[in-house]
Design an enzyme around this catalytic site. Structure first.
Site, PDB file in Angstrom:
ATOM      1  N   GLY A  14      42.484  35.532  37.235  1.00  0.00           N
ATOM      2  CA  GLY A  14      41.779  36.496  36.402  1.00  0.00           C
ATOM      3  C   GLY A  14      42.742  37.361  35.607  1.00  0.00           C
ATOM      4  NE  ARG A  75      39.333  32.107  38.268  1.00  0.00           N
ATOM      5  CZ  ARG A  75      39.894  33.205  38.765  1.00  0.00           C
ATOM      6  NH1 ARG A  75      40.888  33.085  39.627  1.00  0.00           N
ATOM      7  NH2 ARG A  75      39.484  34.403  38.418  1.00  0.00           N
ATOM      8  CG  ASP A 106      44.309  36.060  46.673  1.00  0.00           C
ATOM      9  OD1 ASP A 106      43.763  36.471  45.637  1.00  0.00           O
ATOM     10  OD2 ASP A 106      43.717  35.350  47.503  1.00  0.00           O
ATOM     11  CB  THR A 129      44.825  41.242  40.866  1.00  0.00           C
ATOM     12  OG1 THR A 129      43.469  41.364  41.332  1.00  0.00           O
ATOM     13  CG2 THR A 129      45.743  41.888  41.893  1.00  0.00           C
ATOM     14  CG  ASP A 131      39.817  42.540  42.783  1.00  0.00           C
ATOM     15  OD1 ASP A 131      38.929  43.236  42.255  1.00  0.00           O
ATOM     16  OD2 ASP A 131      39.782  41.299  42.801  1.00  0.00           O
ATOM     17  CG  ASP A 133      42.915  41.970  46.210  1.00  0.00           C
ATOM     18  OD1 ASP A 133      43.872  41.869  45.425  1.00  0.00           O
ATOM     19  OD2 ASP A 133      41.961  41.181  46.218  1.00  0.00           O
ATOM     20  NE  ARG A 175      35.413  36.270  45.488  1.00  0.00           N
ATOM     21  CZ  ARG A 175      36.147  35.665  44.563  1.00  0.00           C
ATOM     22  NH1 ARG A 175      35.594  35.252  43.433  1.00  0.00           N
ATOM     23  NH2 ARG A 175      37.434  35.469  44.751  1.00  0.00           N
TER      24      ARG A 175
END
Length: 327
Positions: A14, A75, A106, A129, A131, A133, A175
């Protein structure tokens, strides 16, 4: 003496605001150290298709303020196969690219780790990213811009919510991680925040609405898309059935969180990490992600960066803060 002479740079997965700033930093740091630098288009797909472009100072002029990624991203399922990675290696060797900087999350690092181990190929990752995360960095490239985008959007939603005495269920990205929802929810003064890590549950939300302040005719409920309640539309339907007298609306912010001009914080972070990645490769580092922890550059093995965070940023203290401020 480093044998690295040509560094390839790619973005994968992303997109995130600040990726262009990271590309710019990798290119300019490579040129500063008298190295060649090659752009790889569309991530790992570009490695397999040998979709390479030589880069110089002009290649990255006037991109630091742009969202998205000038190298495009995709991707690539083929890279998950040994055959696909073999093609990628052959193309890198044919083009005399002898190190890579990969910018992504990741999934990007899992692929990089496998490839690096199979072919003993020098790779350093940059955390791109929204996120936030990944272990090994306080902030990921794109996170600051994303939460500010959410805050700006929800502030506007709050205006119309108050004008019409409405409840708004606002869904944000996340998500597997609720960090966008948690930070932005606190920032906009949300009356409730639903995130996967908290396991708040729809029953708790119903009780909050039922016993909340009666003089508060408008409410903002921020929901991470991966929350166990099933997302904003599901939460909205449940609340409509339980509270038919309330005017309840749903707003899914979606991909606006990925776009837009990166914040100054993201530009500076991306720039610093991009230079650190090139210097790390020249020092012999590989199979690691460059990150920033307590304002210092650190390198963390790919195997320790990938999801999921150990809740170091979603602690009981953060959840209590959100609960106190929602009164």
């Amino acid at each position: 003496m480093s044998k690295i002479q040509n560094i390839g740079v790619l973005t994968s997965g992303g997109d995130a605001p600040g990726m262009n700033a990271a590309i710019r930093a990798v290119v300019r740091a490579s040129l500063y150290y008298k190295l060649k630098v090659t752009g790889v288009l569309r991530g790992y797909e570009g490695l397999i298709n040998a979709d390479f472009i030589p880069m110089d100072e002009k290649s990255v002029a006037n991109i630091i303020q742009r969202g998205g990624t000038m190298l495009k991203t995709a991707r690539c399922n083929e890279f998950k196969t040994p055959e696909g990675r073999a093609k990628a290696y052959e193309n890198l060797m044919a083009s005399e690219i002898n190190a890579l900087v990969v910018i992504g999350g990741d999934g990007t690092f899992i692929g990089a780790d496998i490839f690096s181990q199979e072919y003993n190929f020098p790779i350093i990752g940059l955390p791109g990213t929204i996120d936030n995360d990944l272990e090994g960095t306080d902030l990921t490239i794109g996170y600051d811009t994303a939460i500010n985008t959410v805050v700006s959007a929800v502030d506007k939603i709050r205006d119309t919510a108050e004008s019409h005495d409405r409840f708004f269920i606002v869904e944000v990205m996340g998500r597997d991680s609720g960090l966008i929802a948690l930070r932005s929810g606190i920032g906009v003064g949300a009356e409730a925040i639903l995130i996967p890590e908290a396991k708040t549950g729809i029953d708790d939300l119903i009780e909050r609405v039922k016993h909340g302040r009666k003089d508060k005719s408008s409410k903002i409920i921020v929901v991470a898309e991966g929350d166990e309640a099933g997302g904003a539309y599901n939460v909205g339907e449940i609340l409509k059935n339980k509270f038919p007298h309330h005017d309840i609306r749903v707003s899914v912010l979606g991909h606006i969180q990925r776009g837009g001009s990166p914040s100054c914080a993201d530009r500076v972070l991306a720039s610093r990490l991009g230079v650190a990645a090139v210097e790390g490769l020249l020092e012999g580092k590989t199979k690691v992600m460059a990150g920033q922890v307590n304002k210092e550059i650190v390198f963390t093995p790919f195997s320790r960066t990938t999801k999921h965070i150990d809740a170091m940023q979603i602690t009981p203290a953060w959840l209590k803060l959100a609960e106190i401020l929602s009164l």
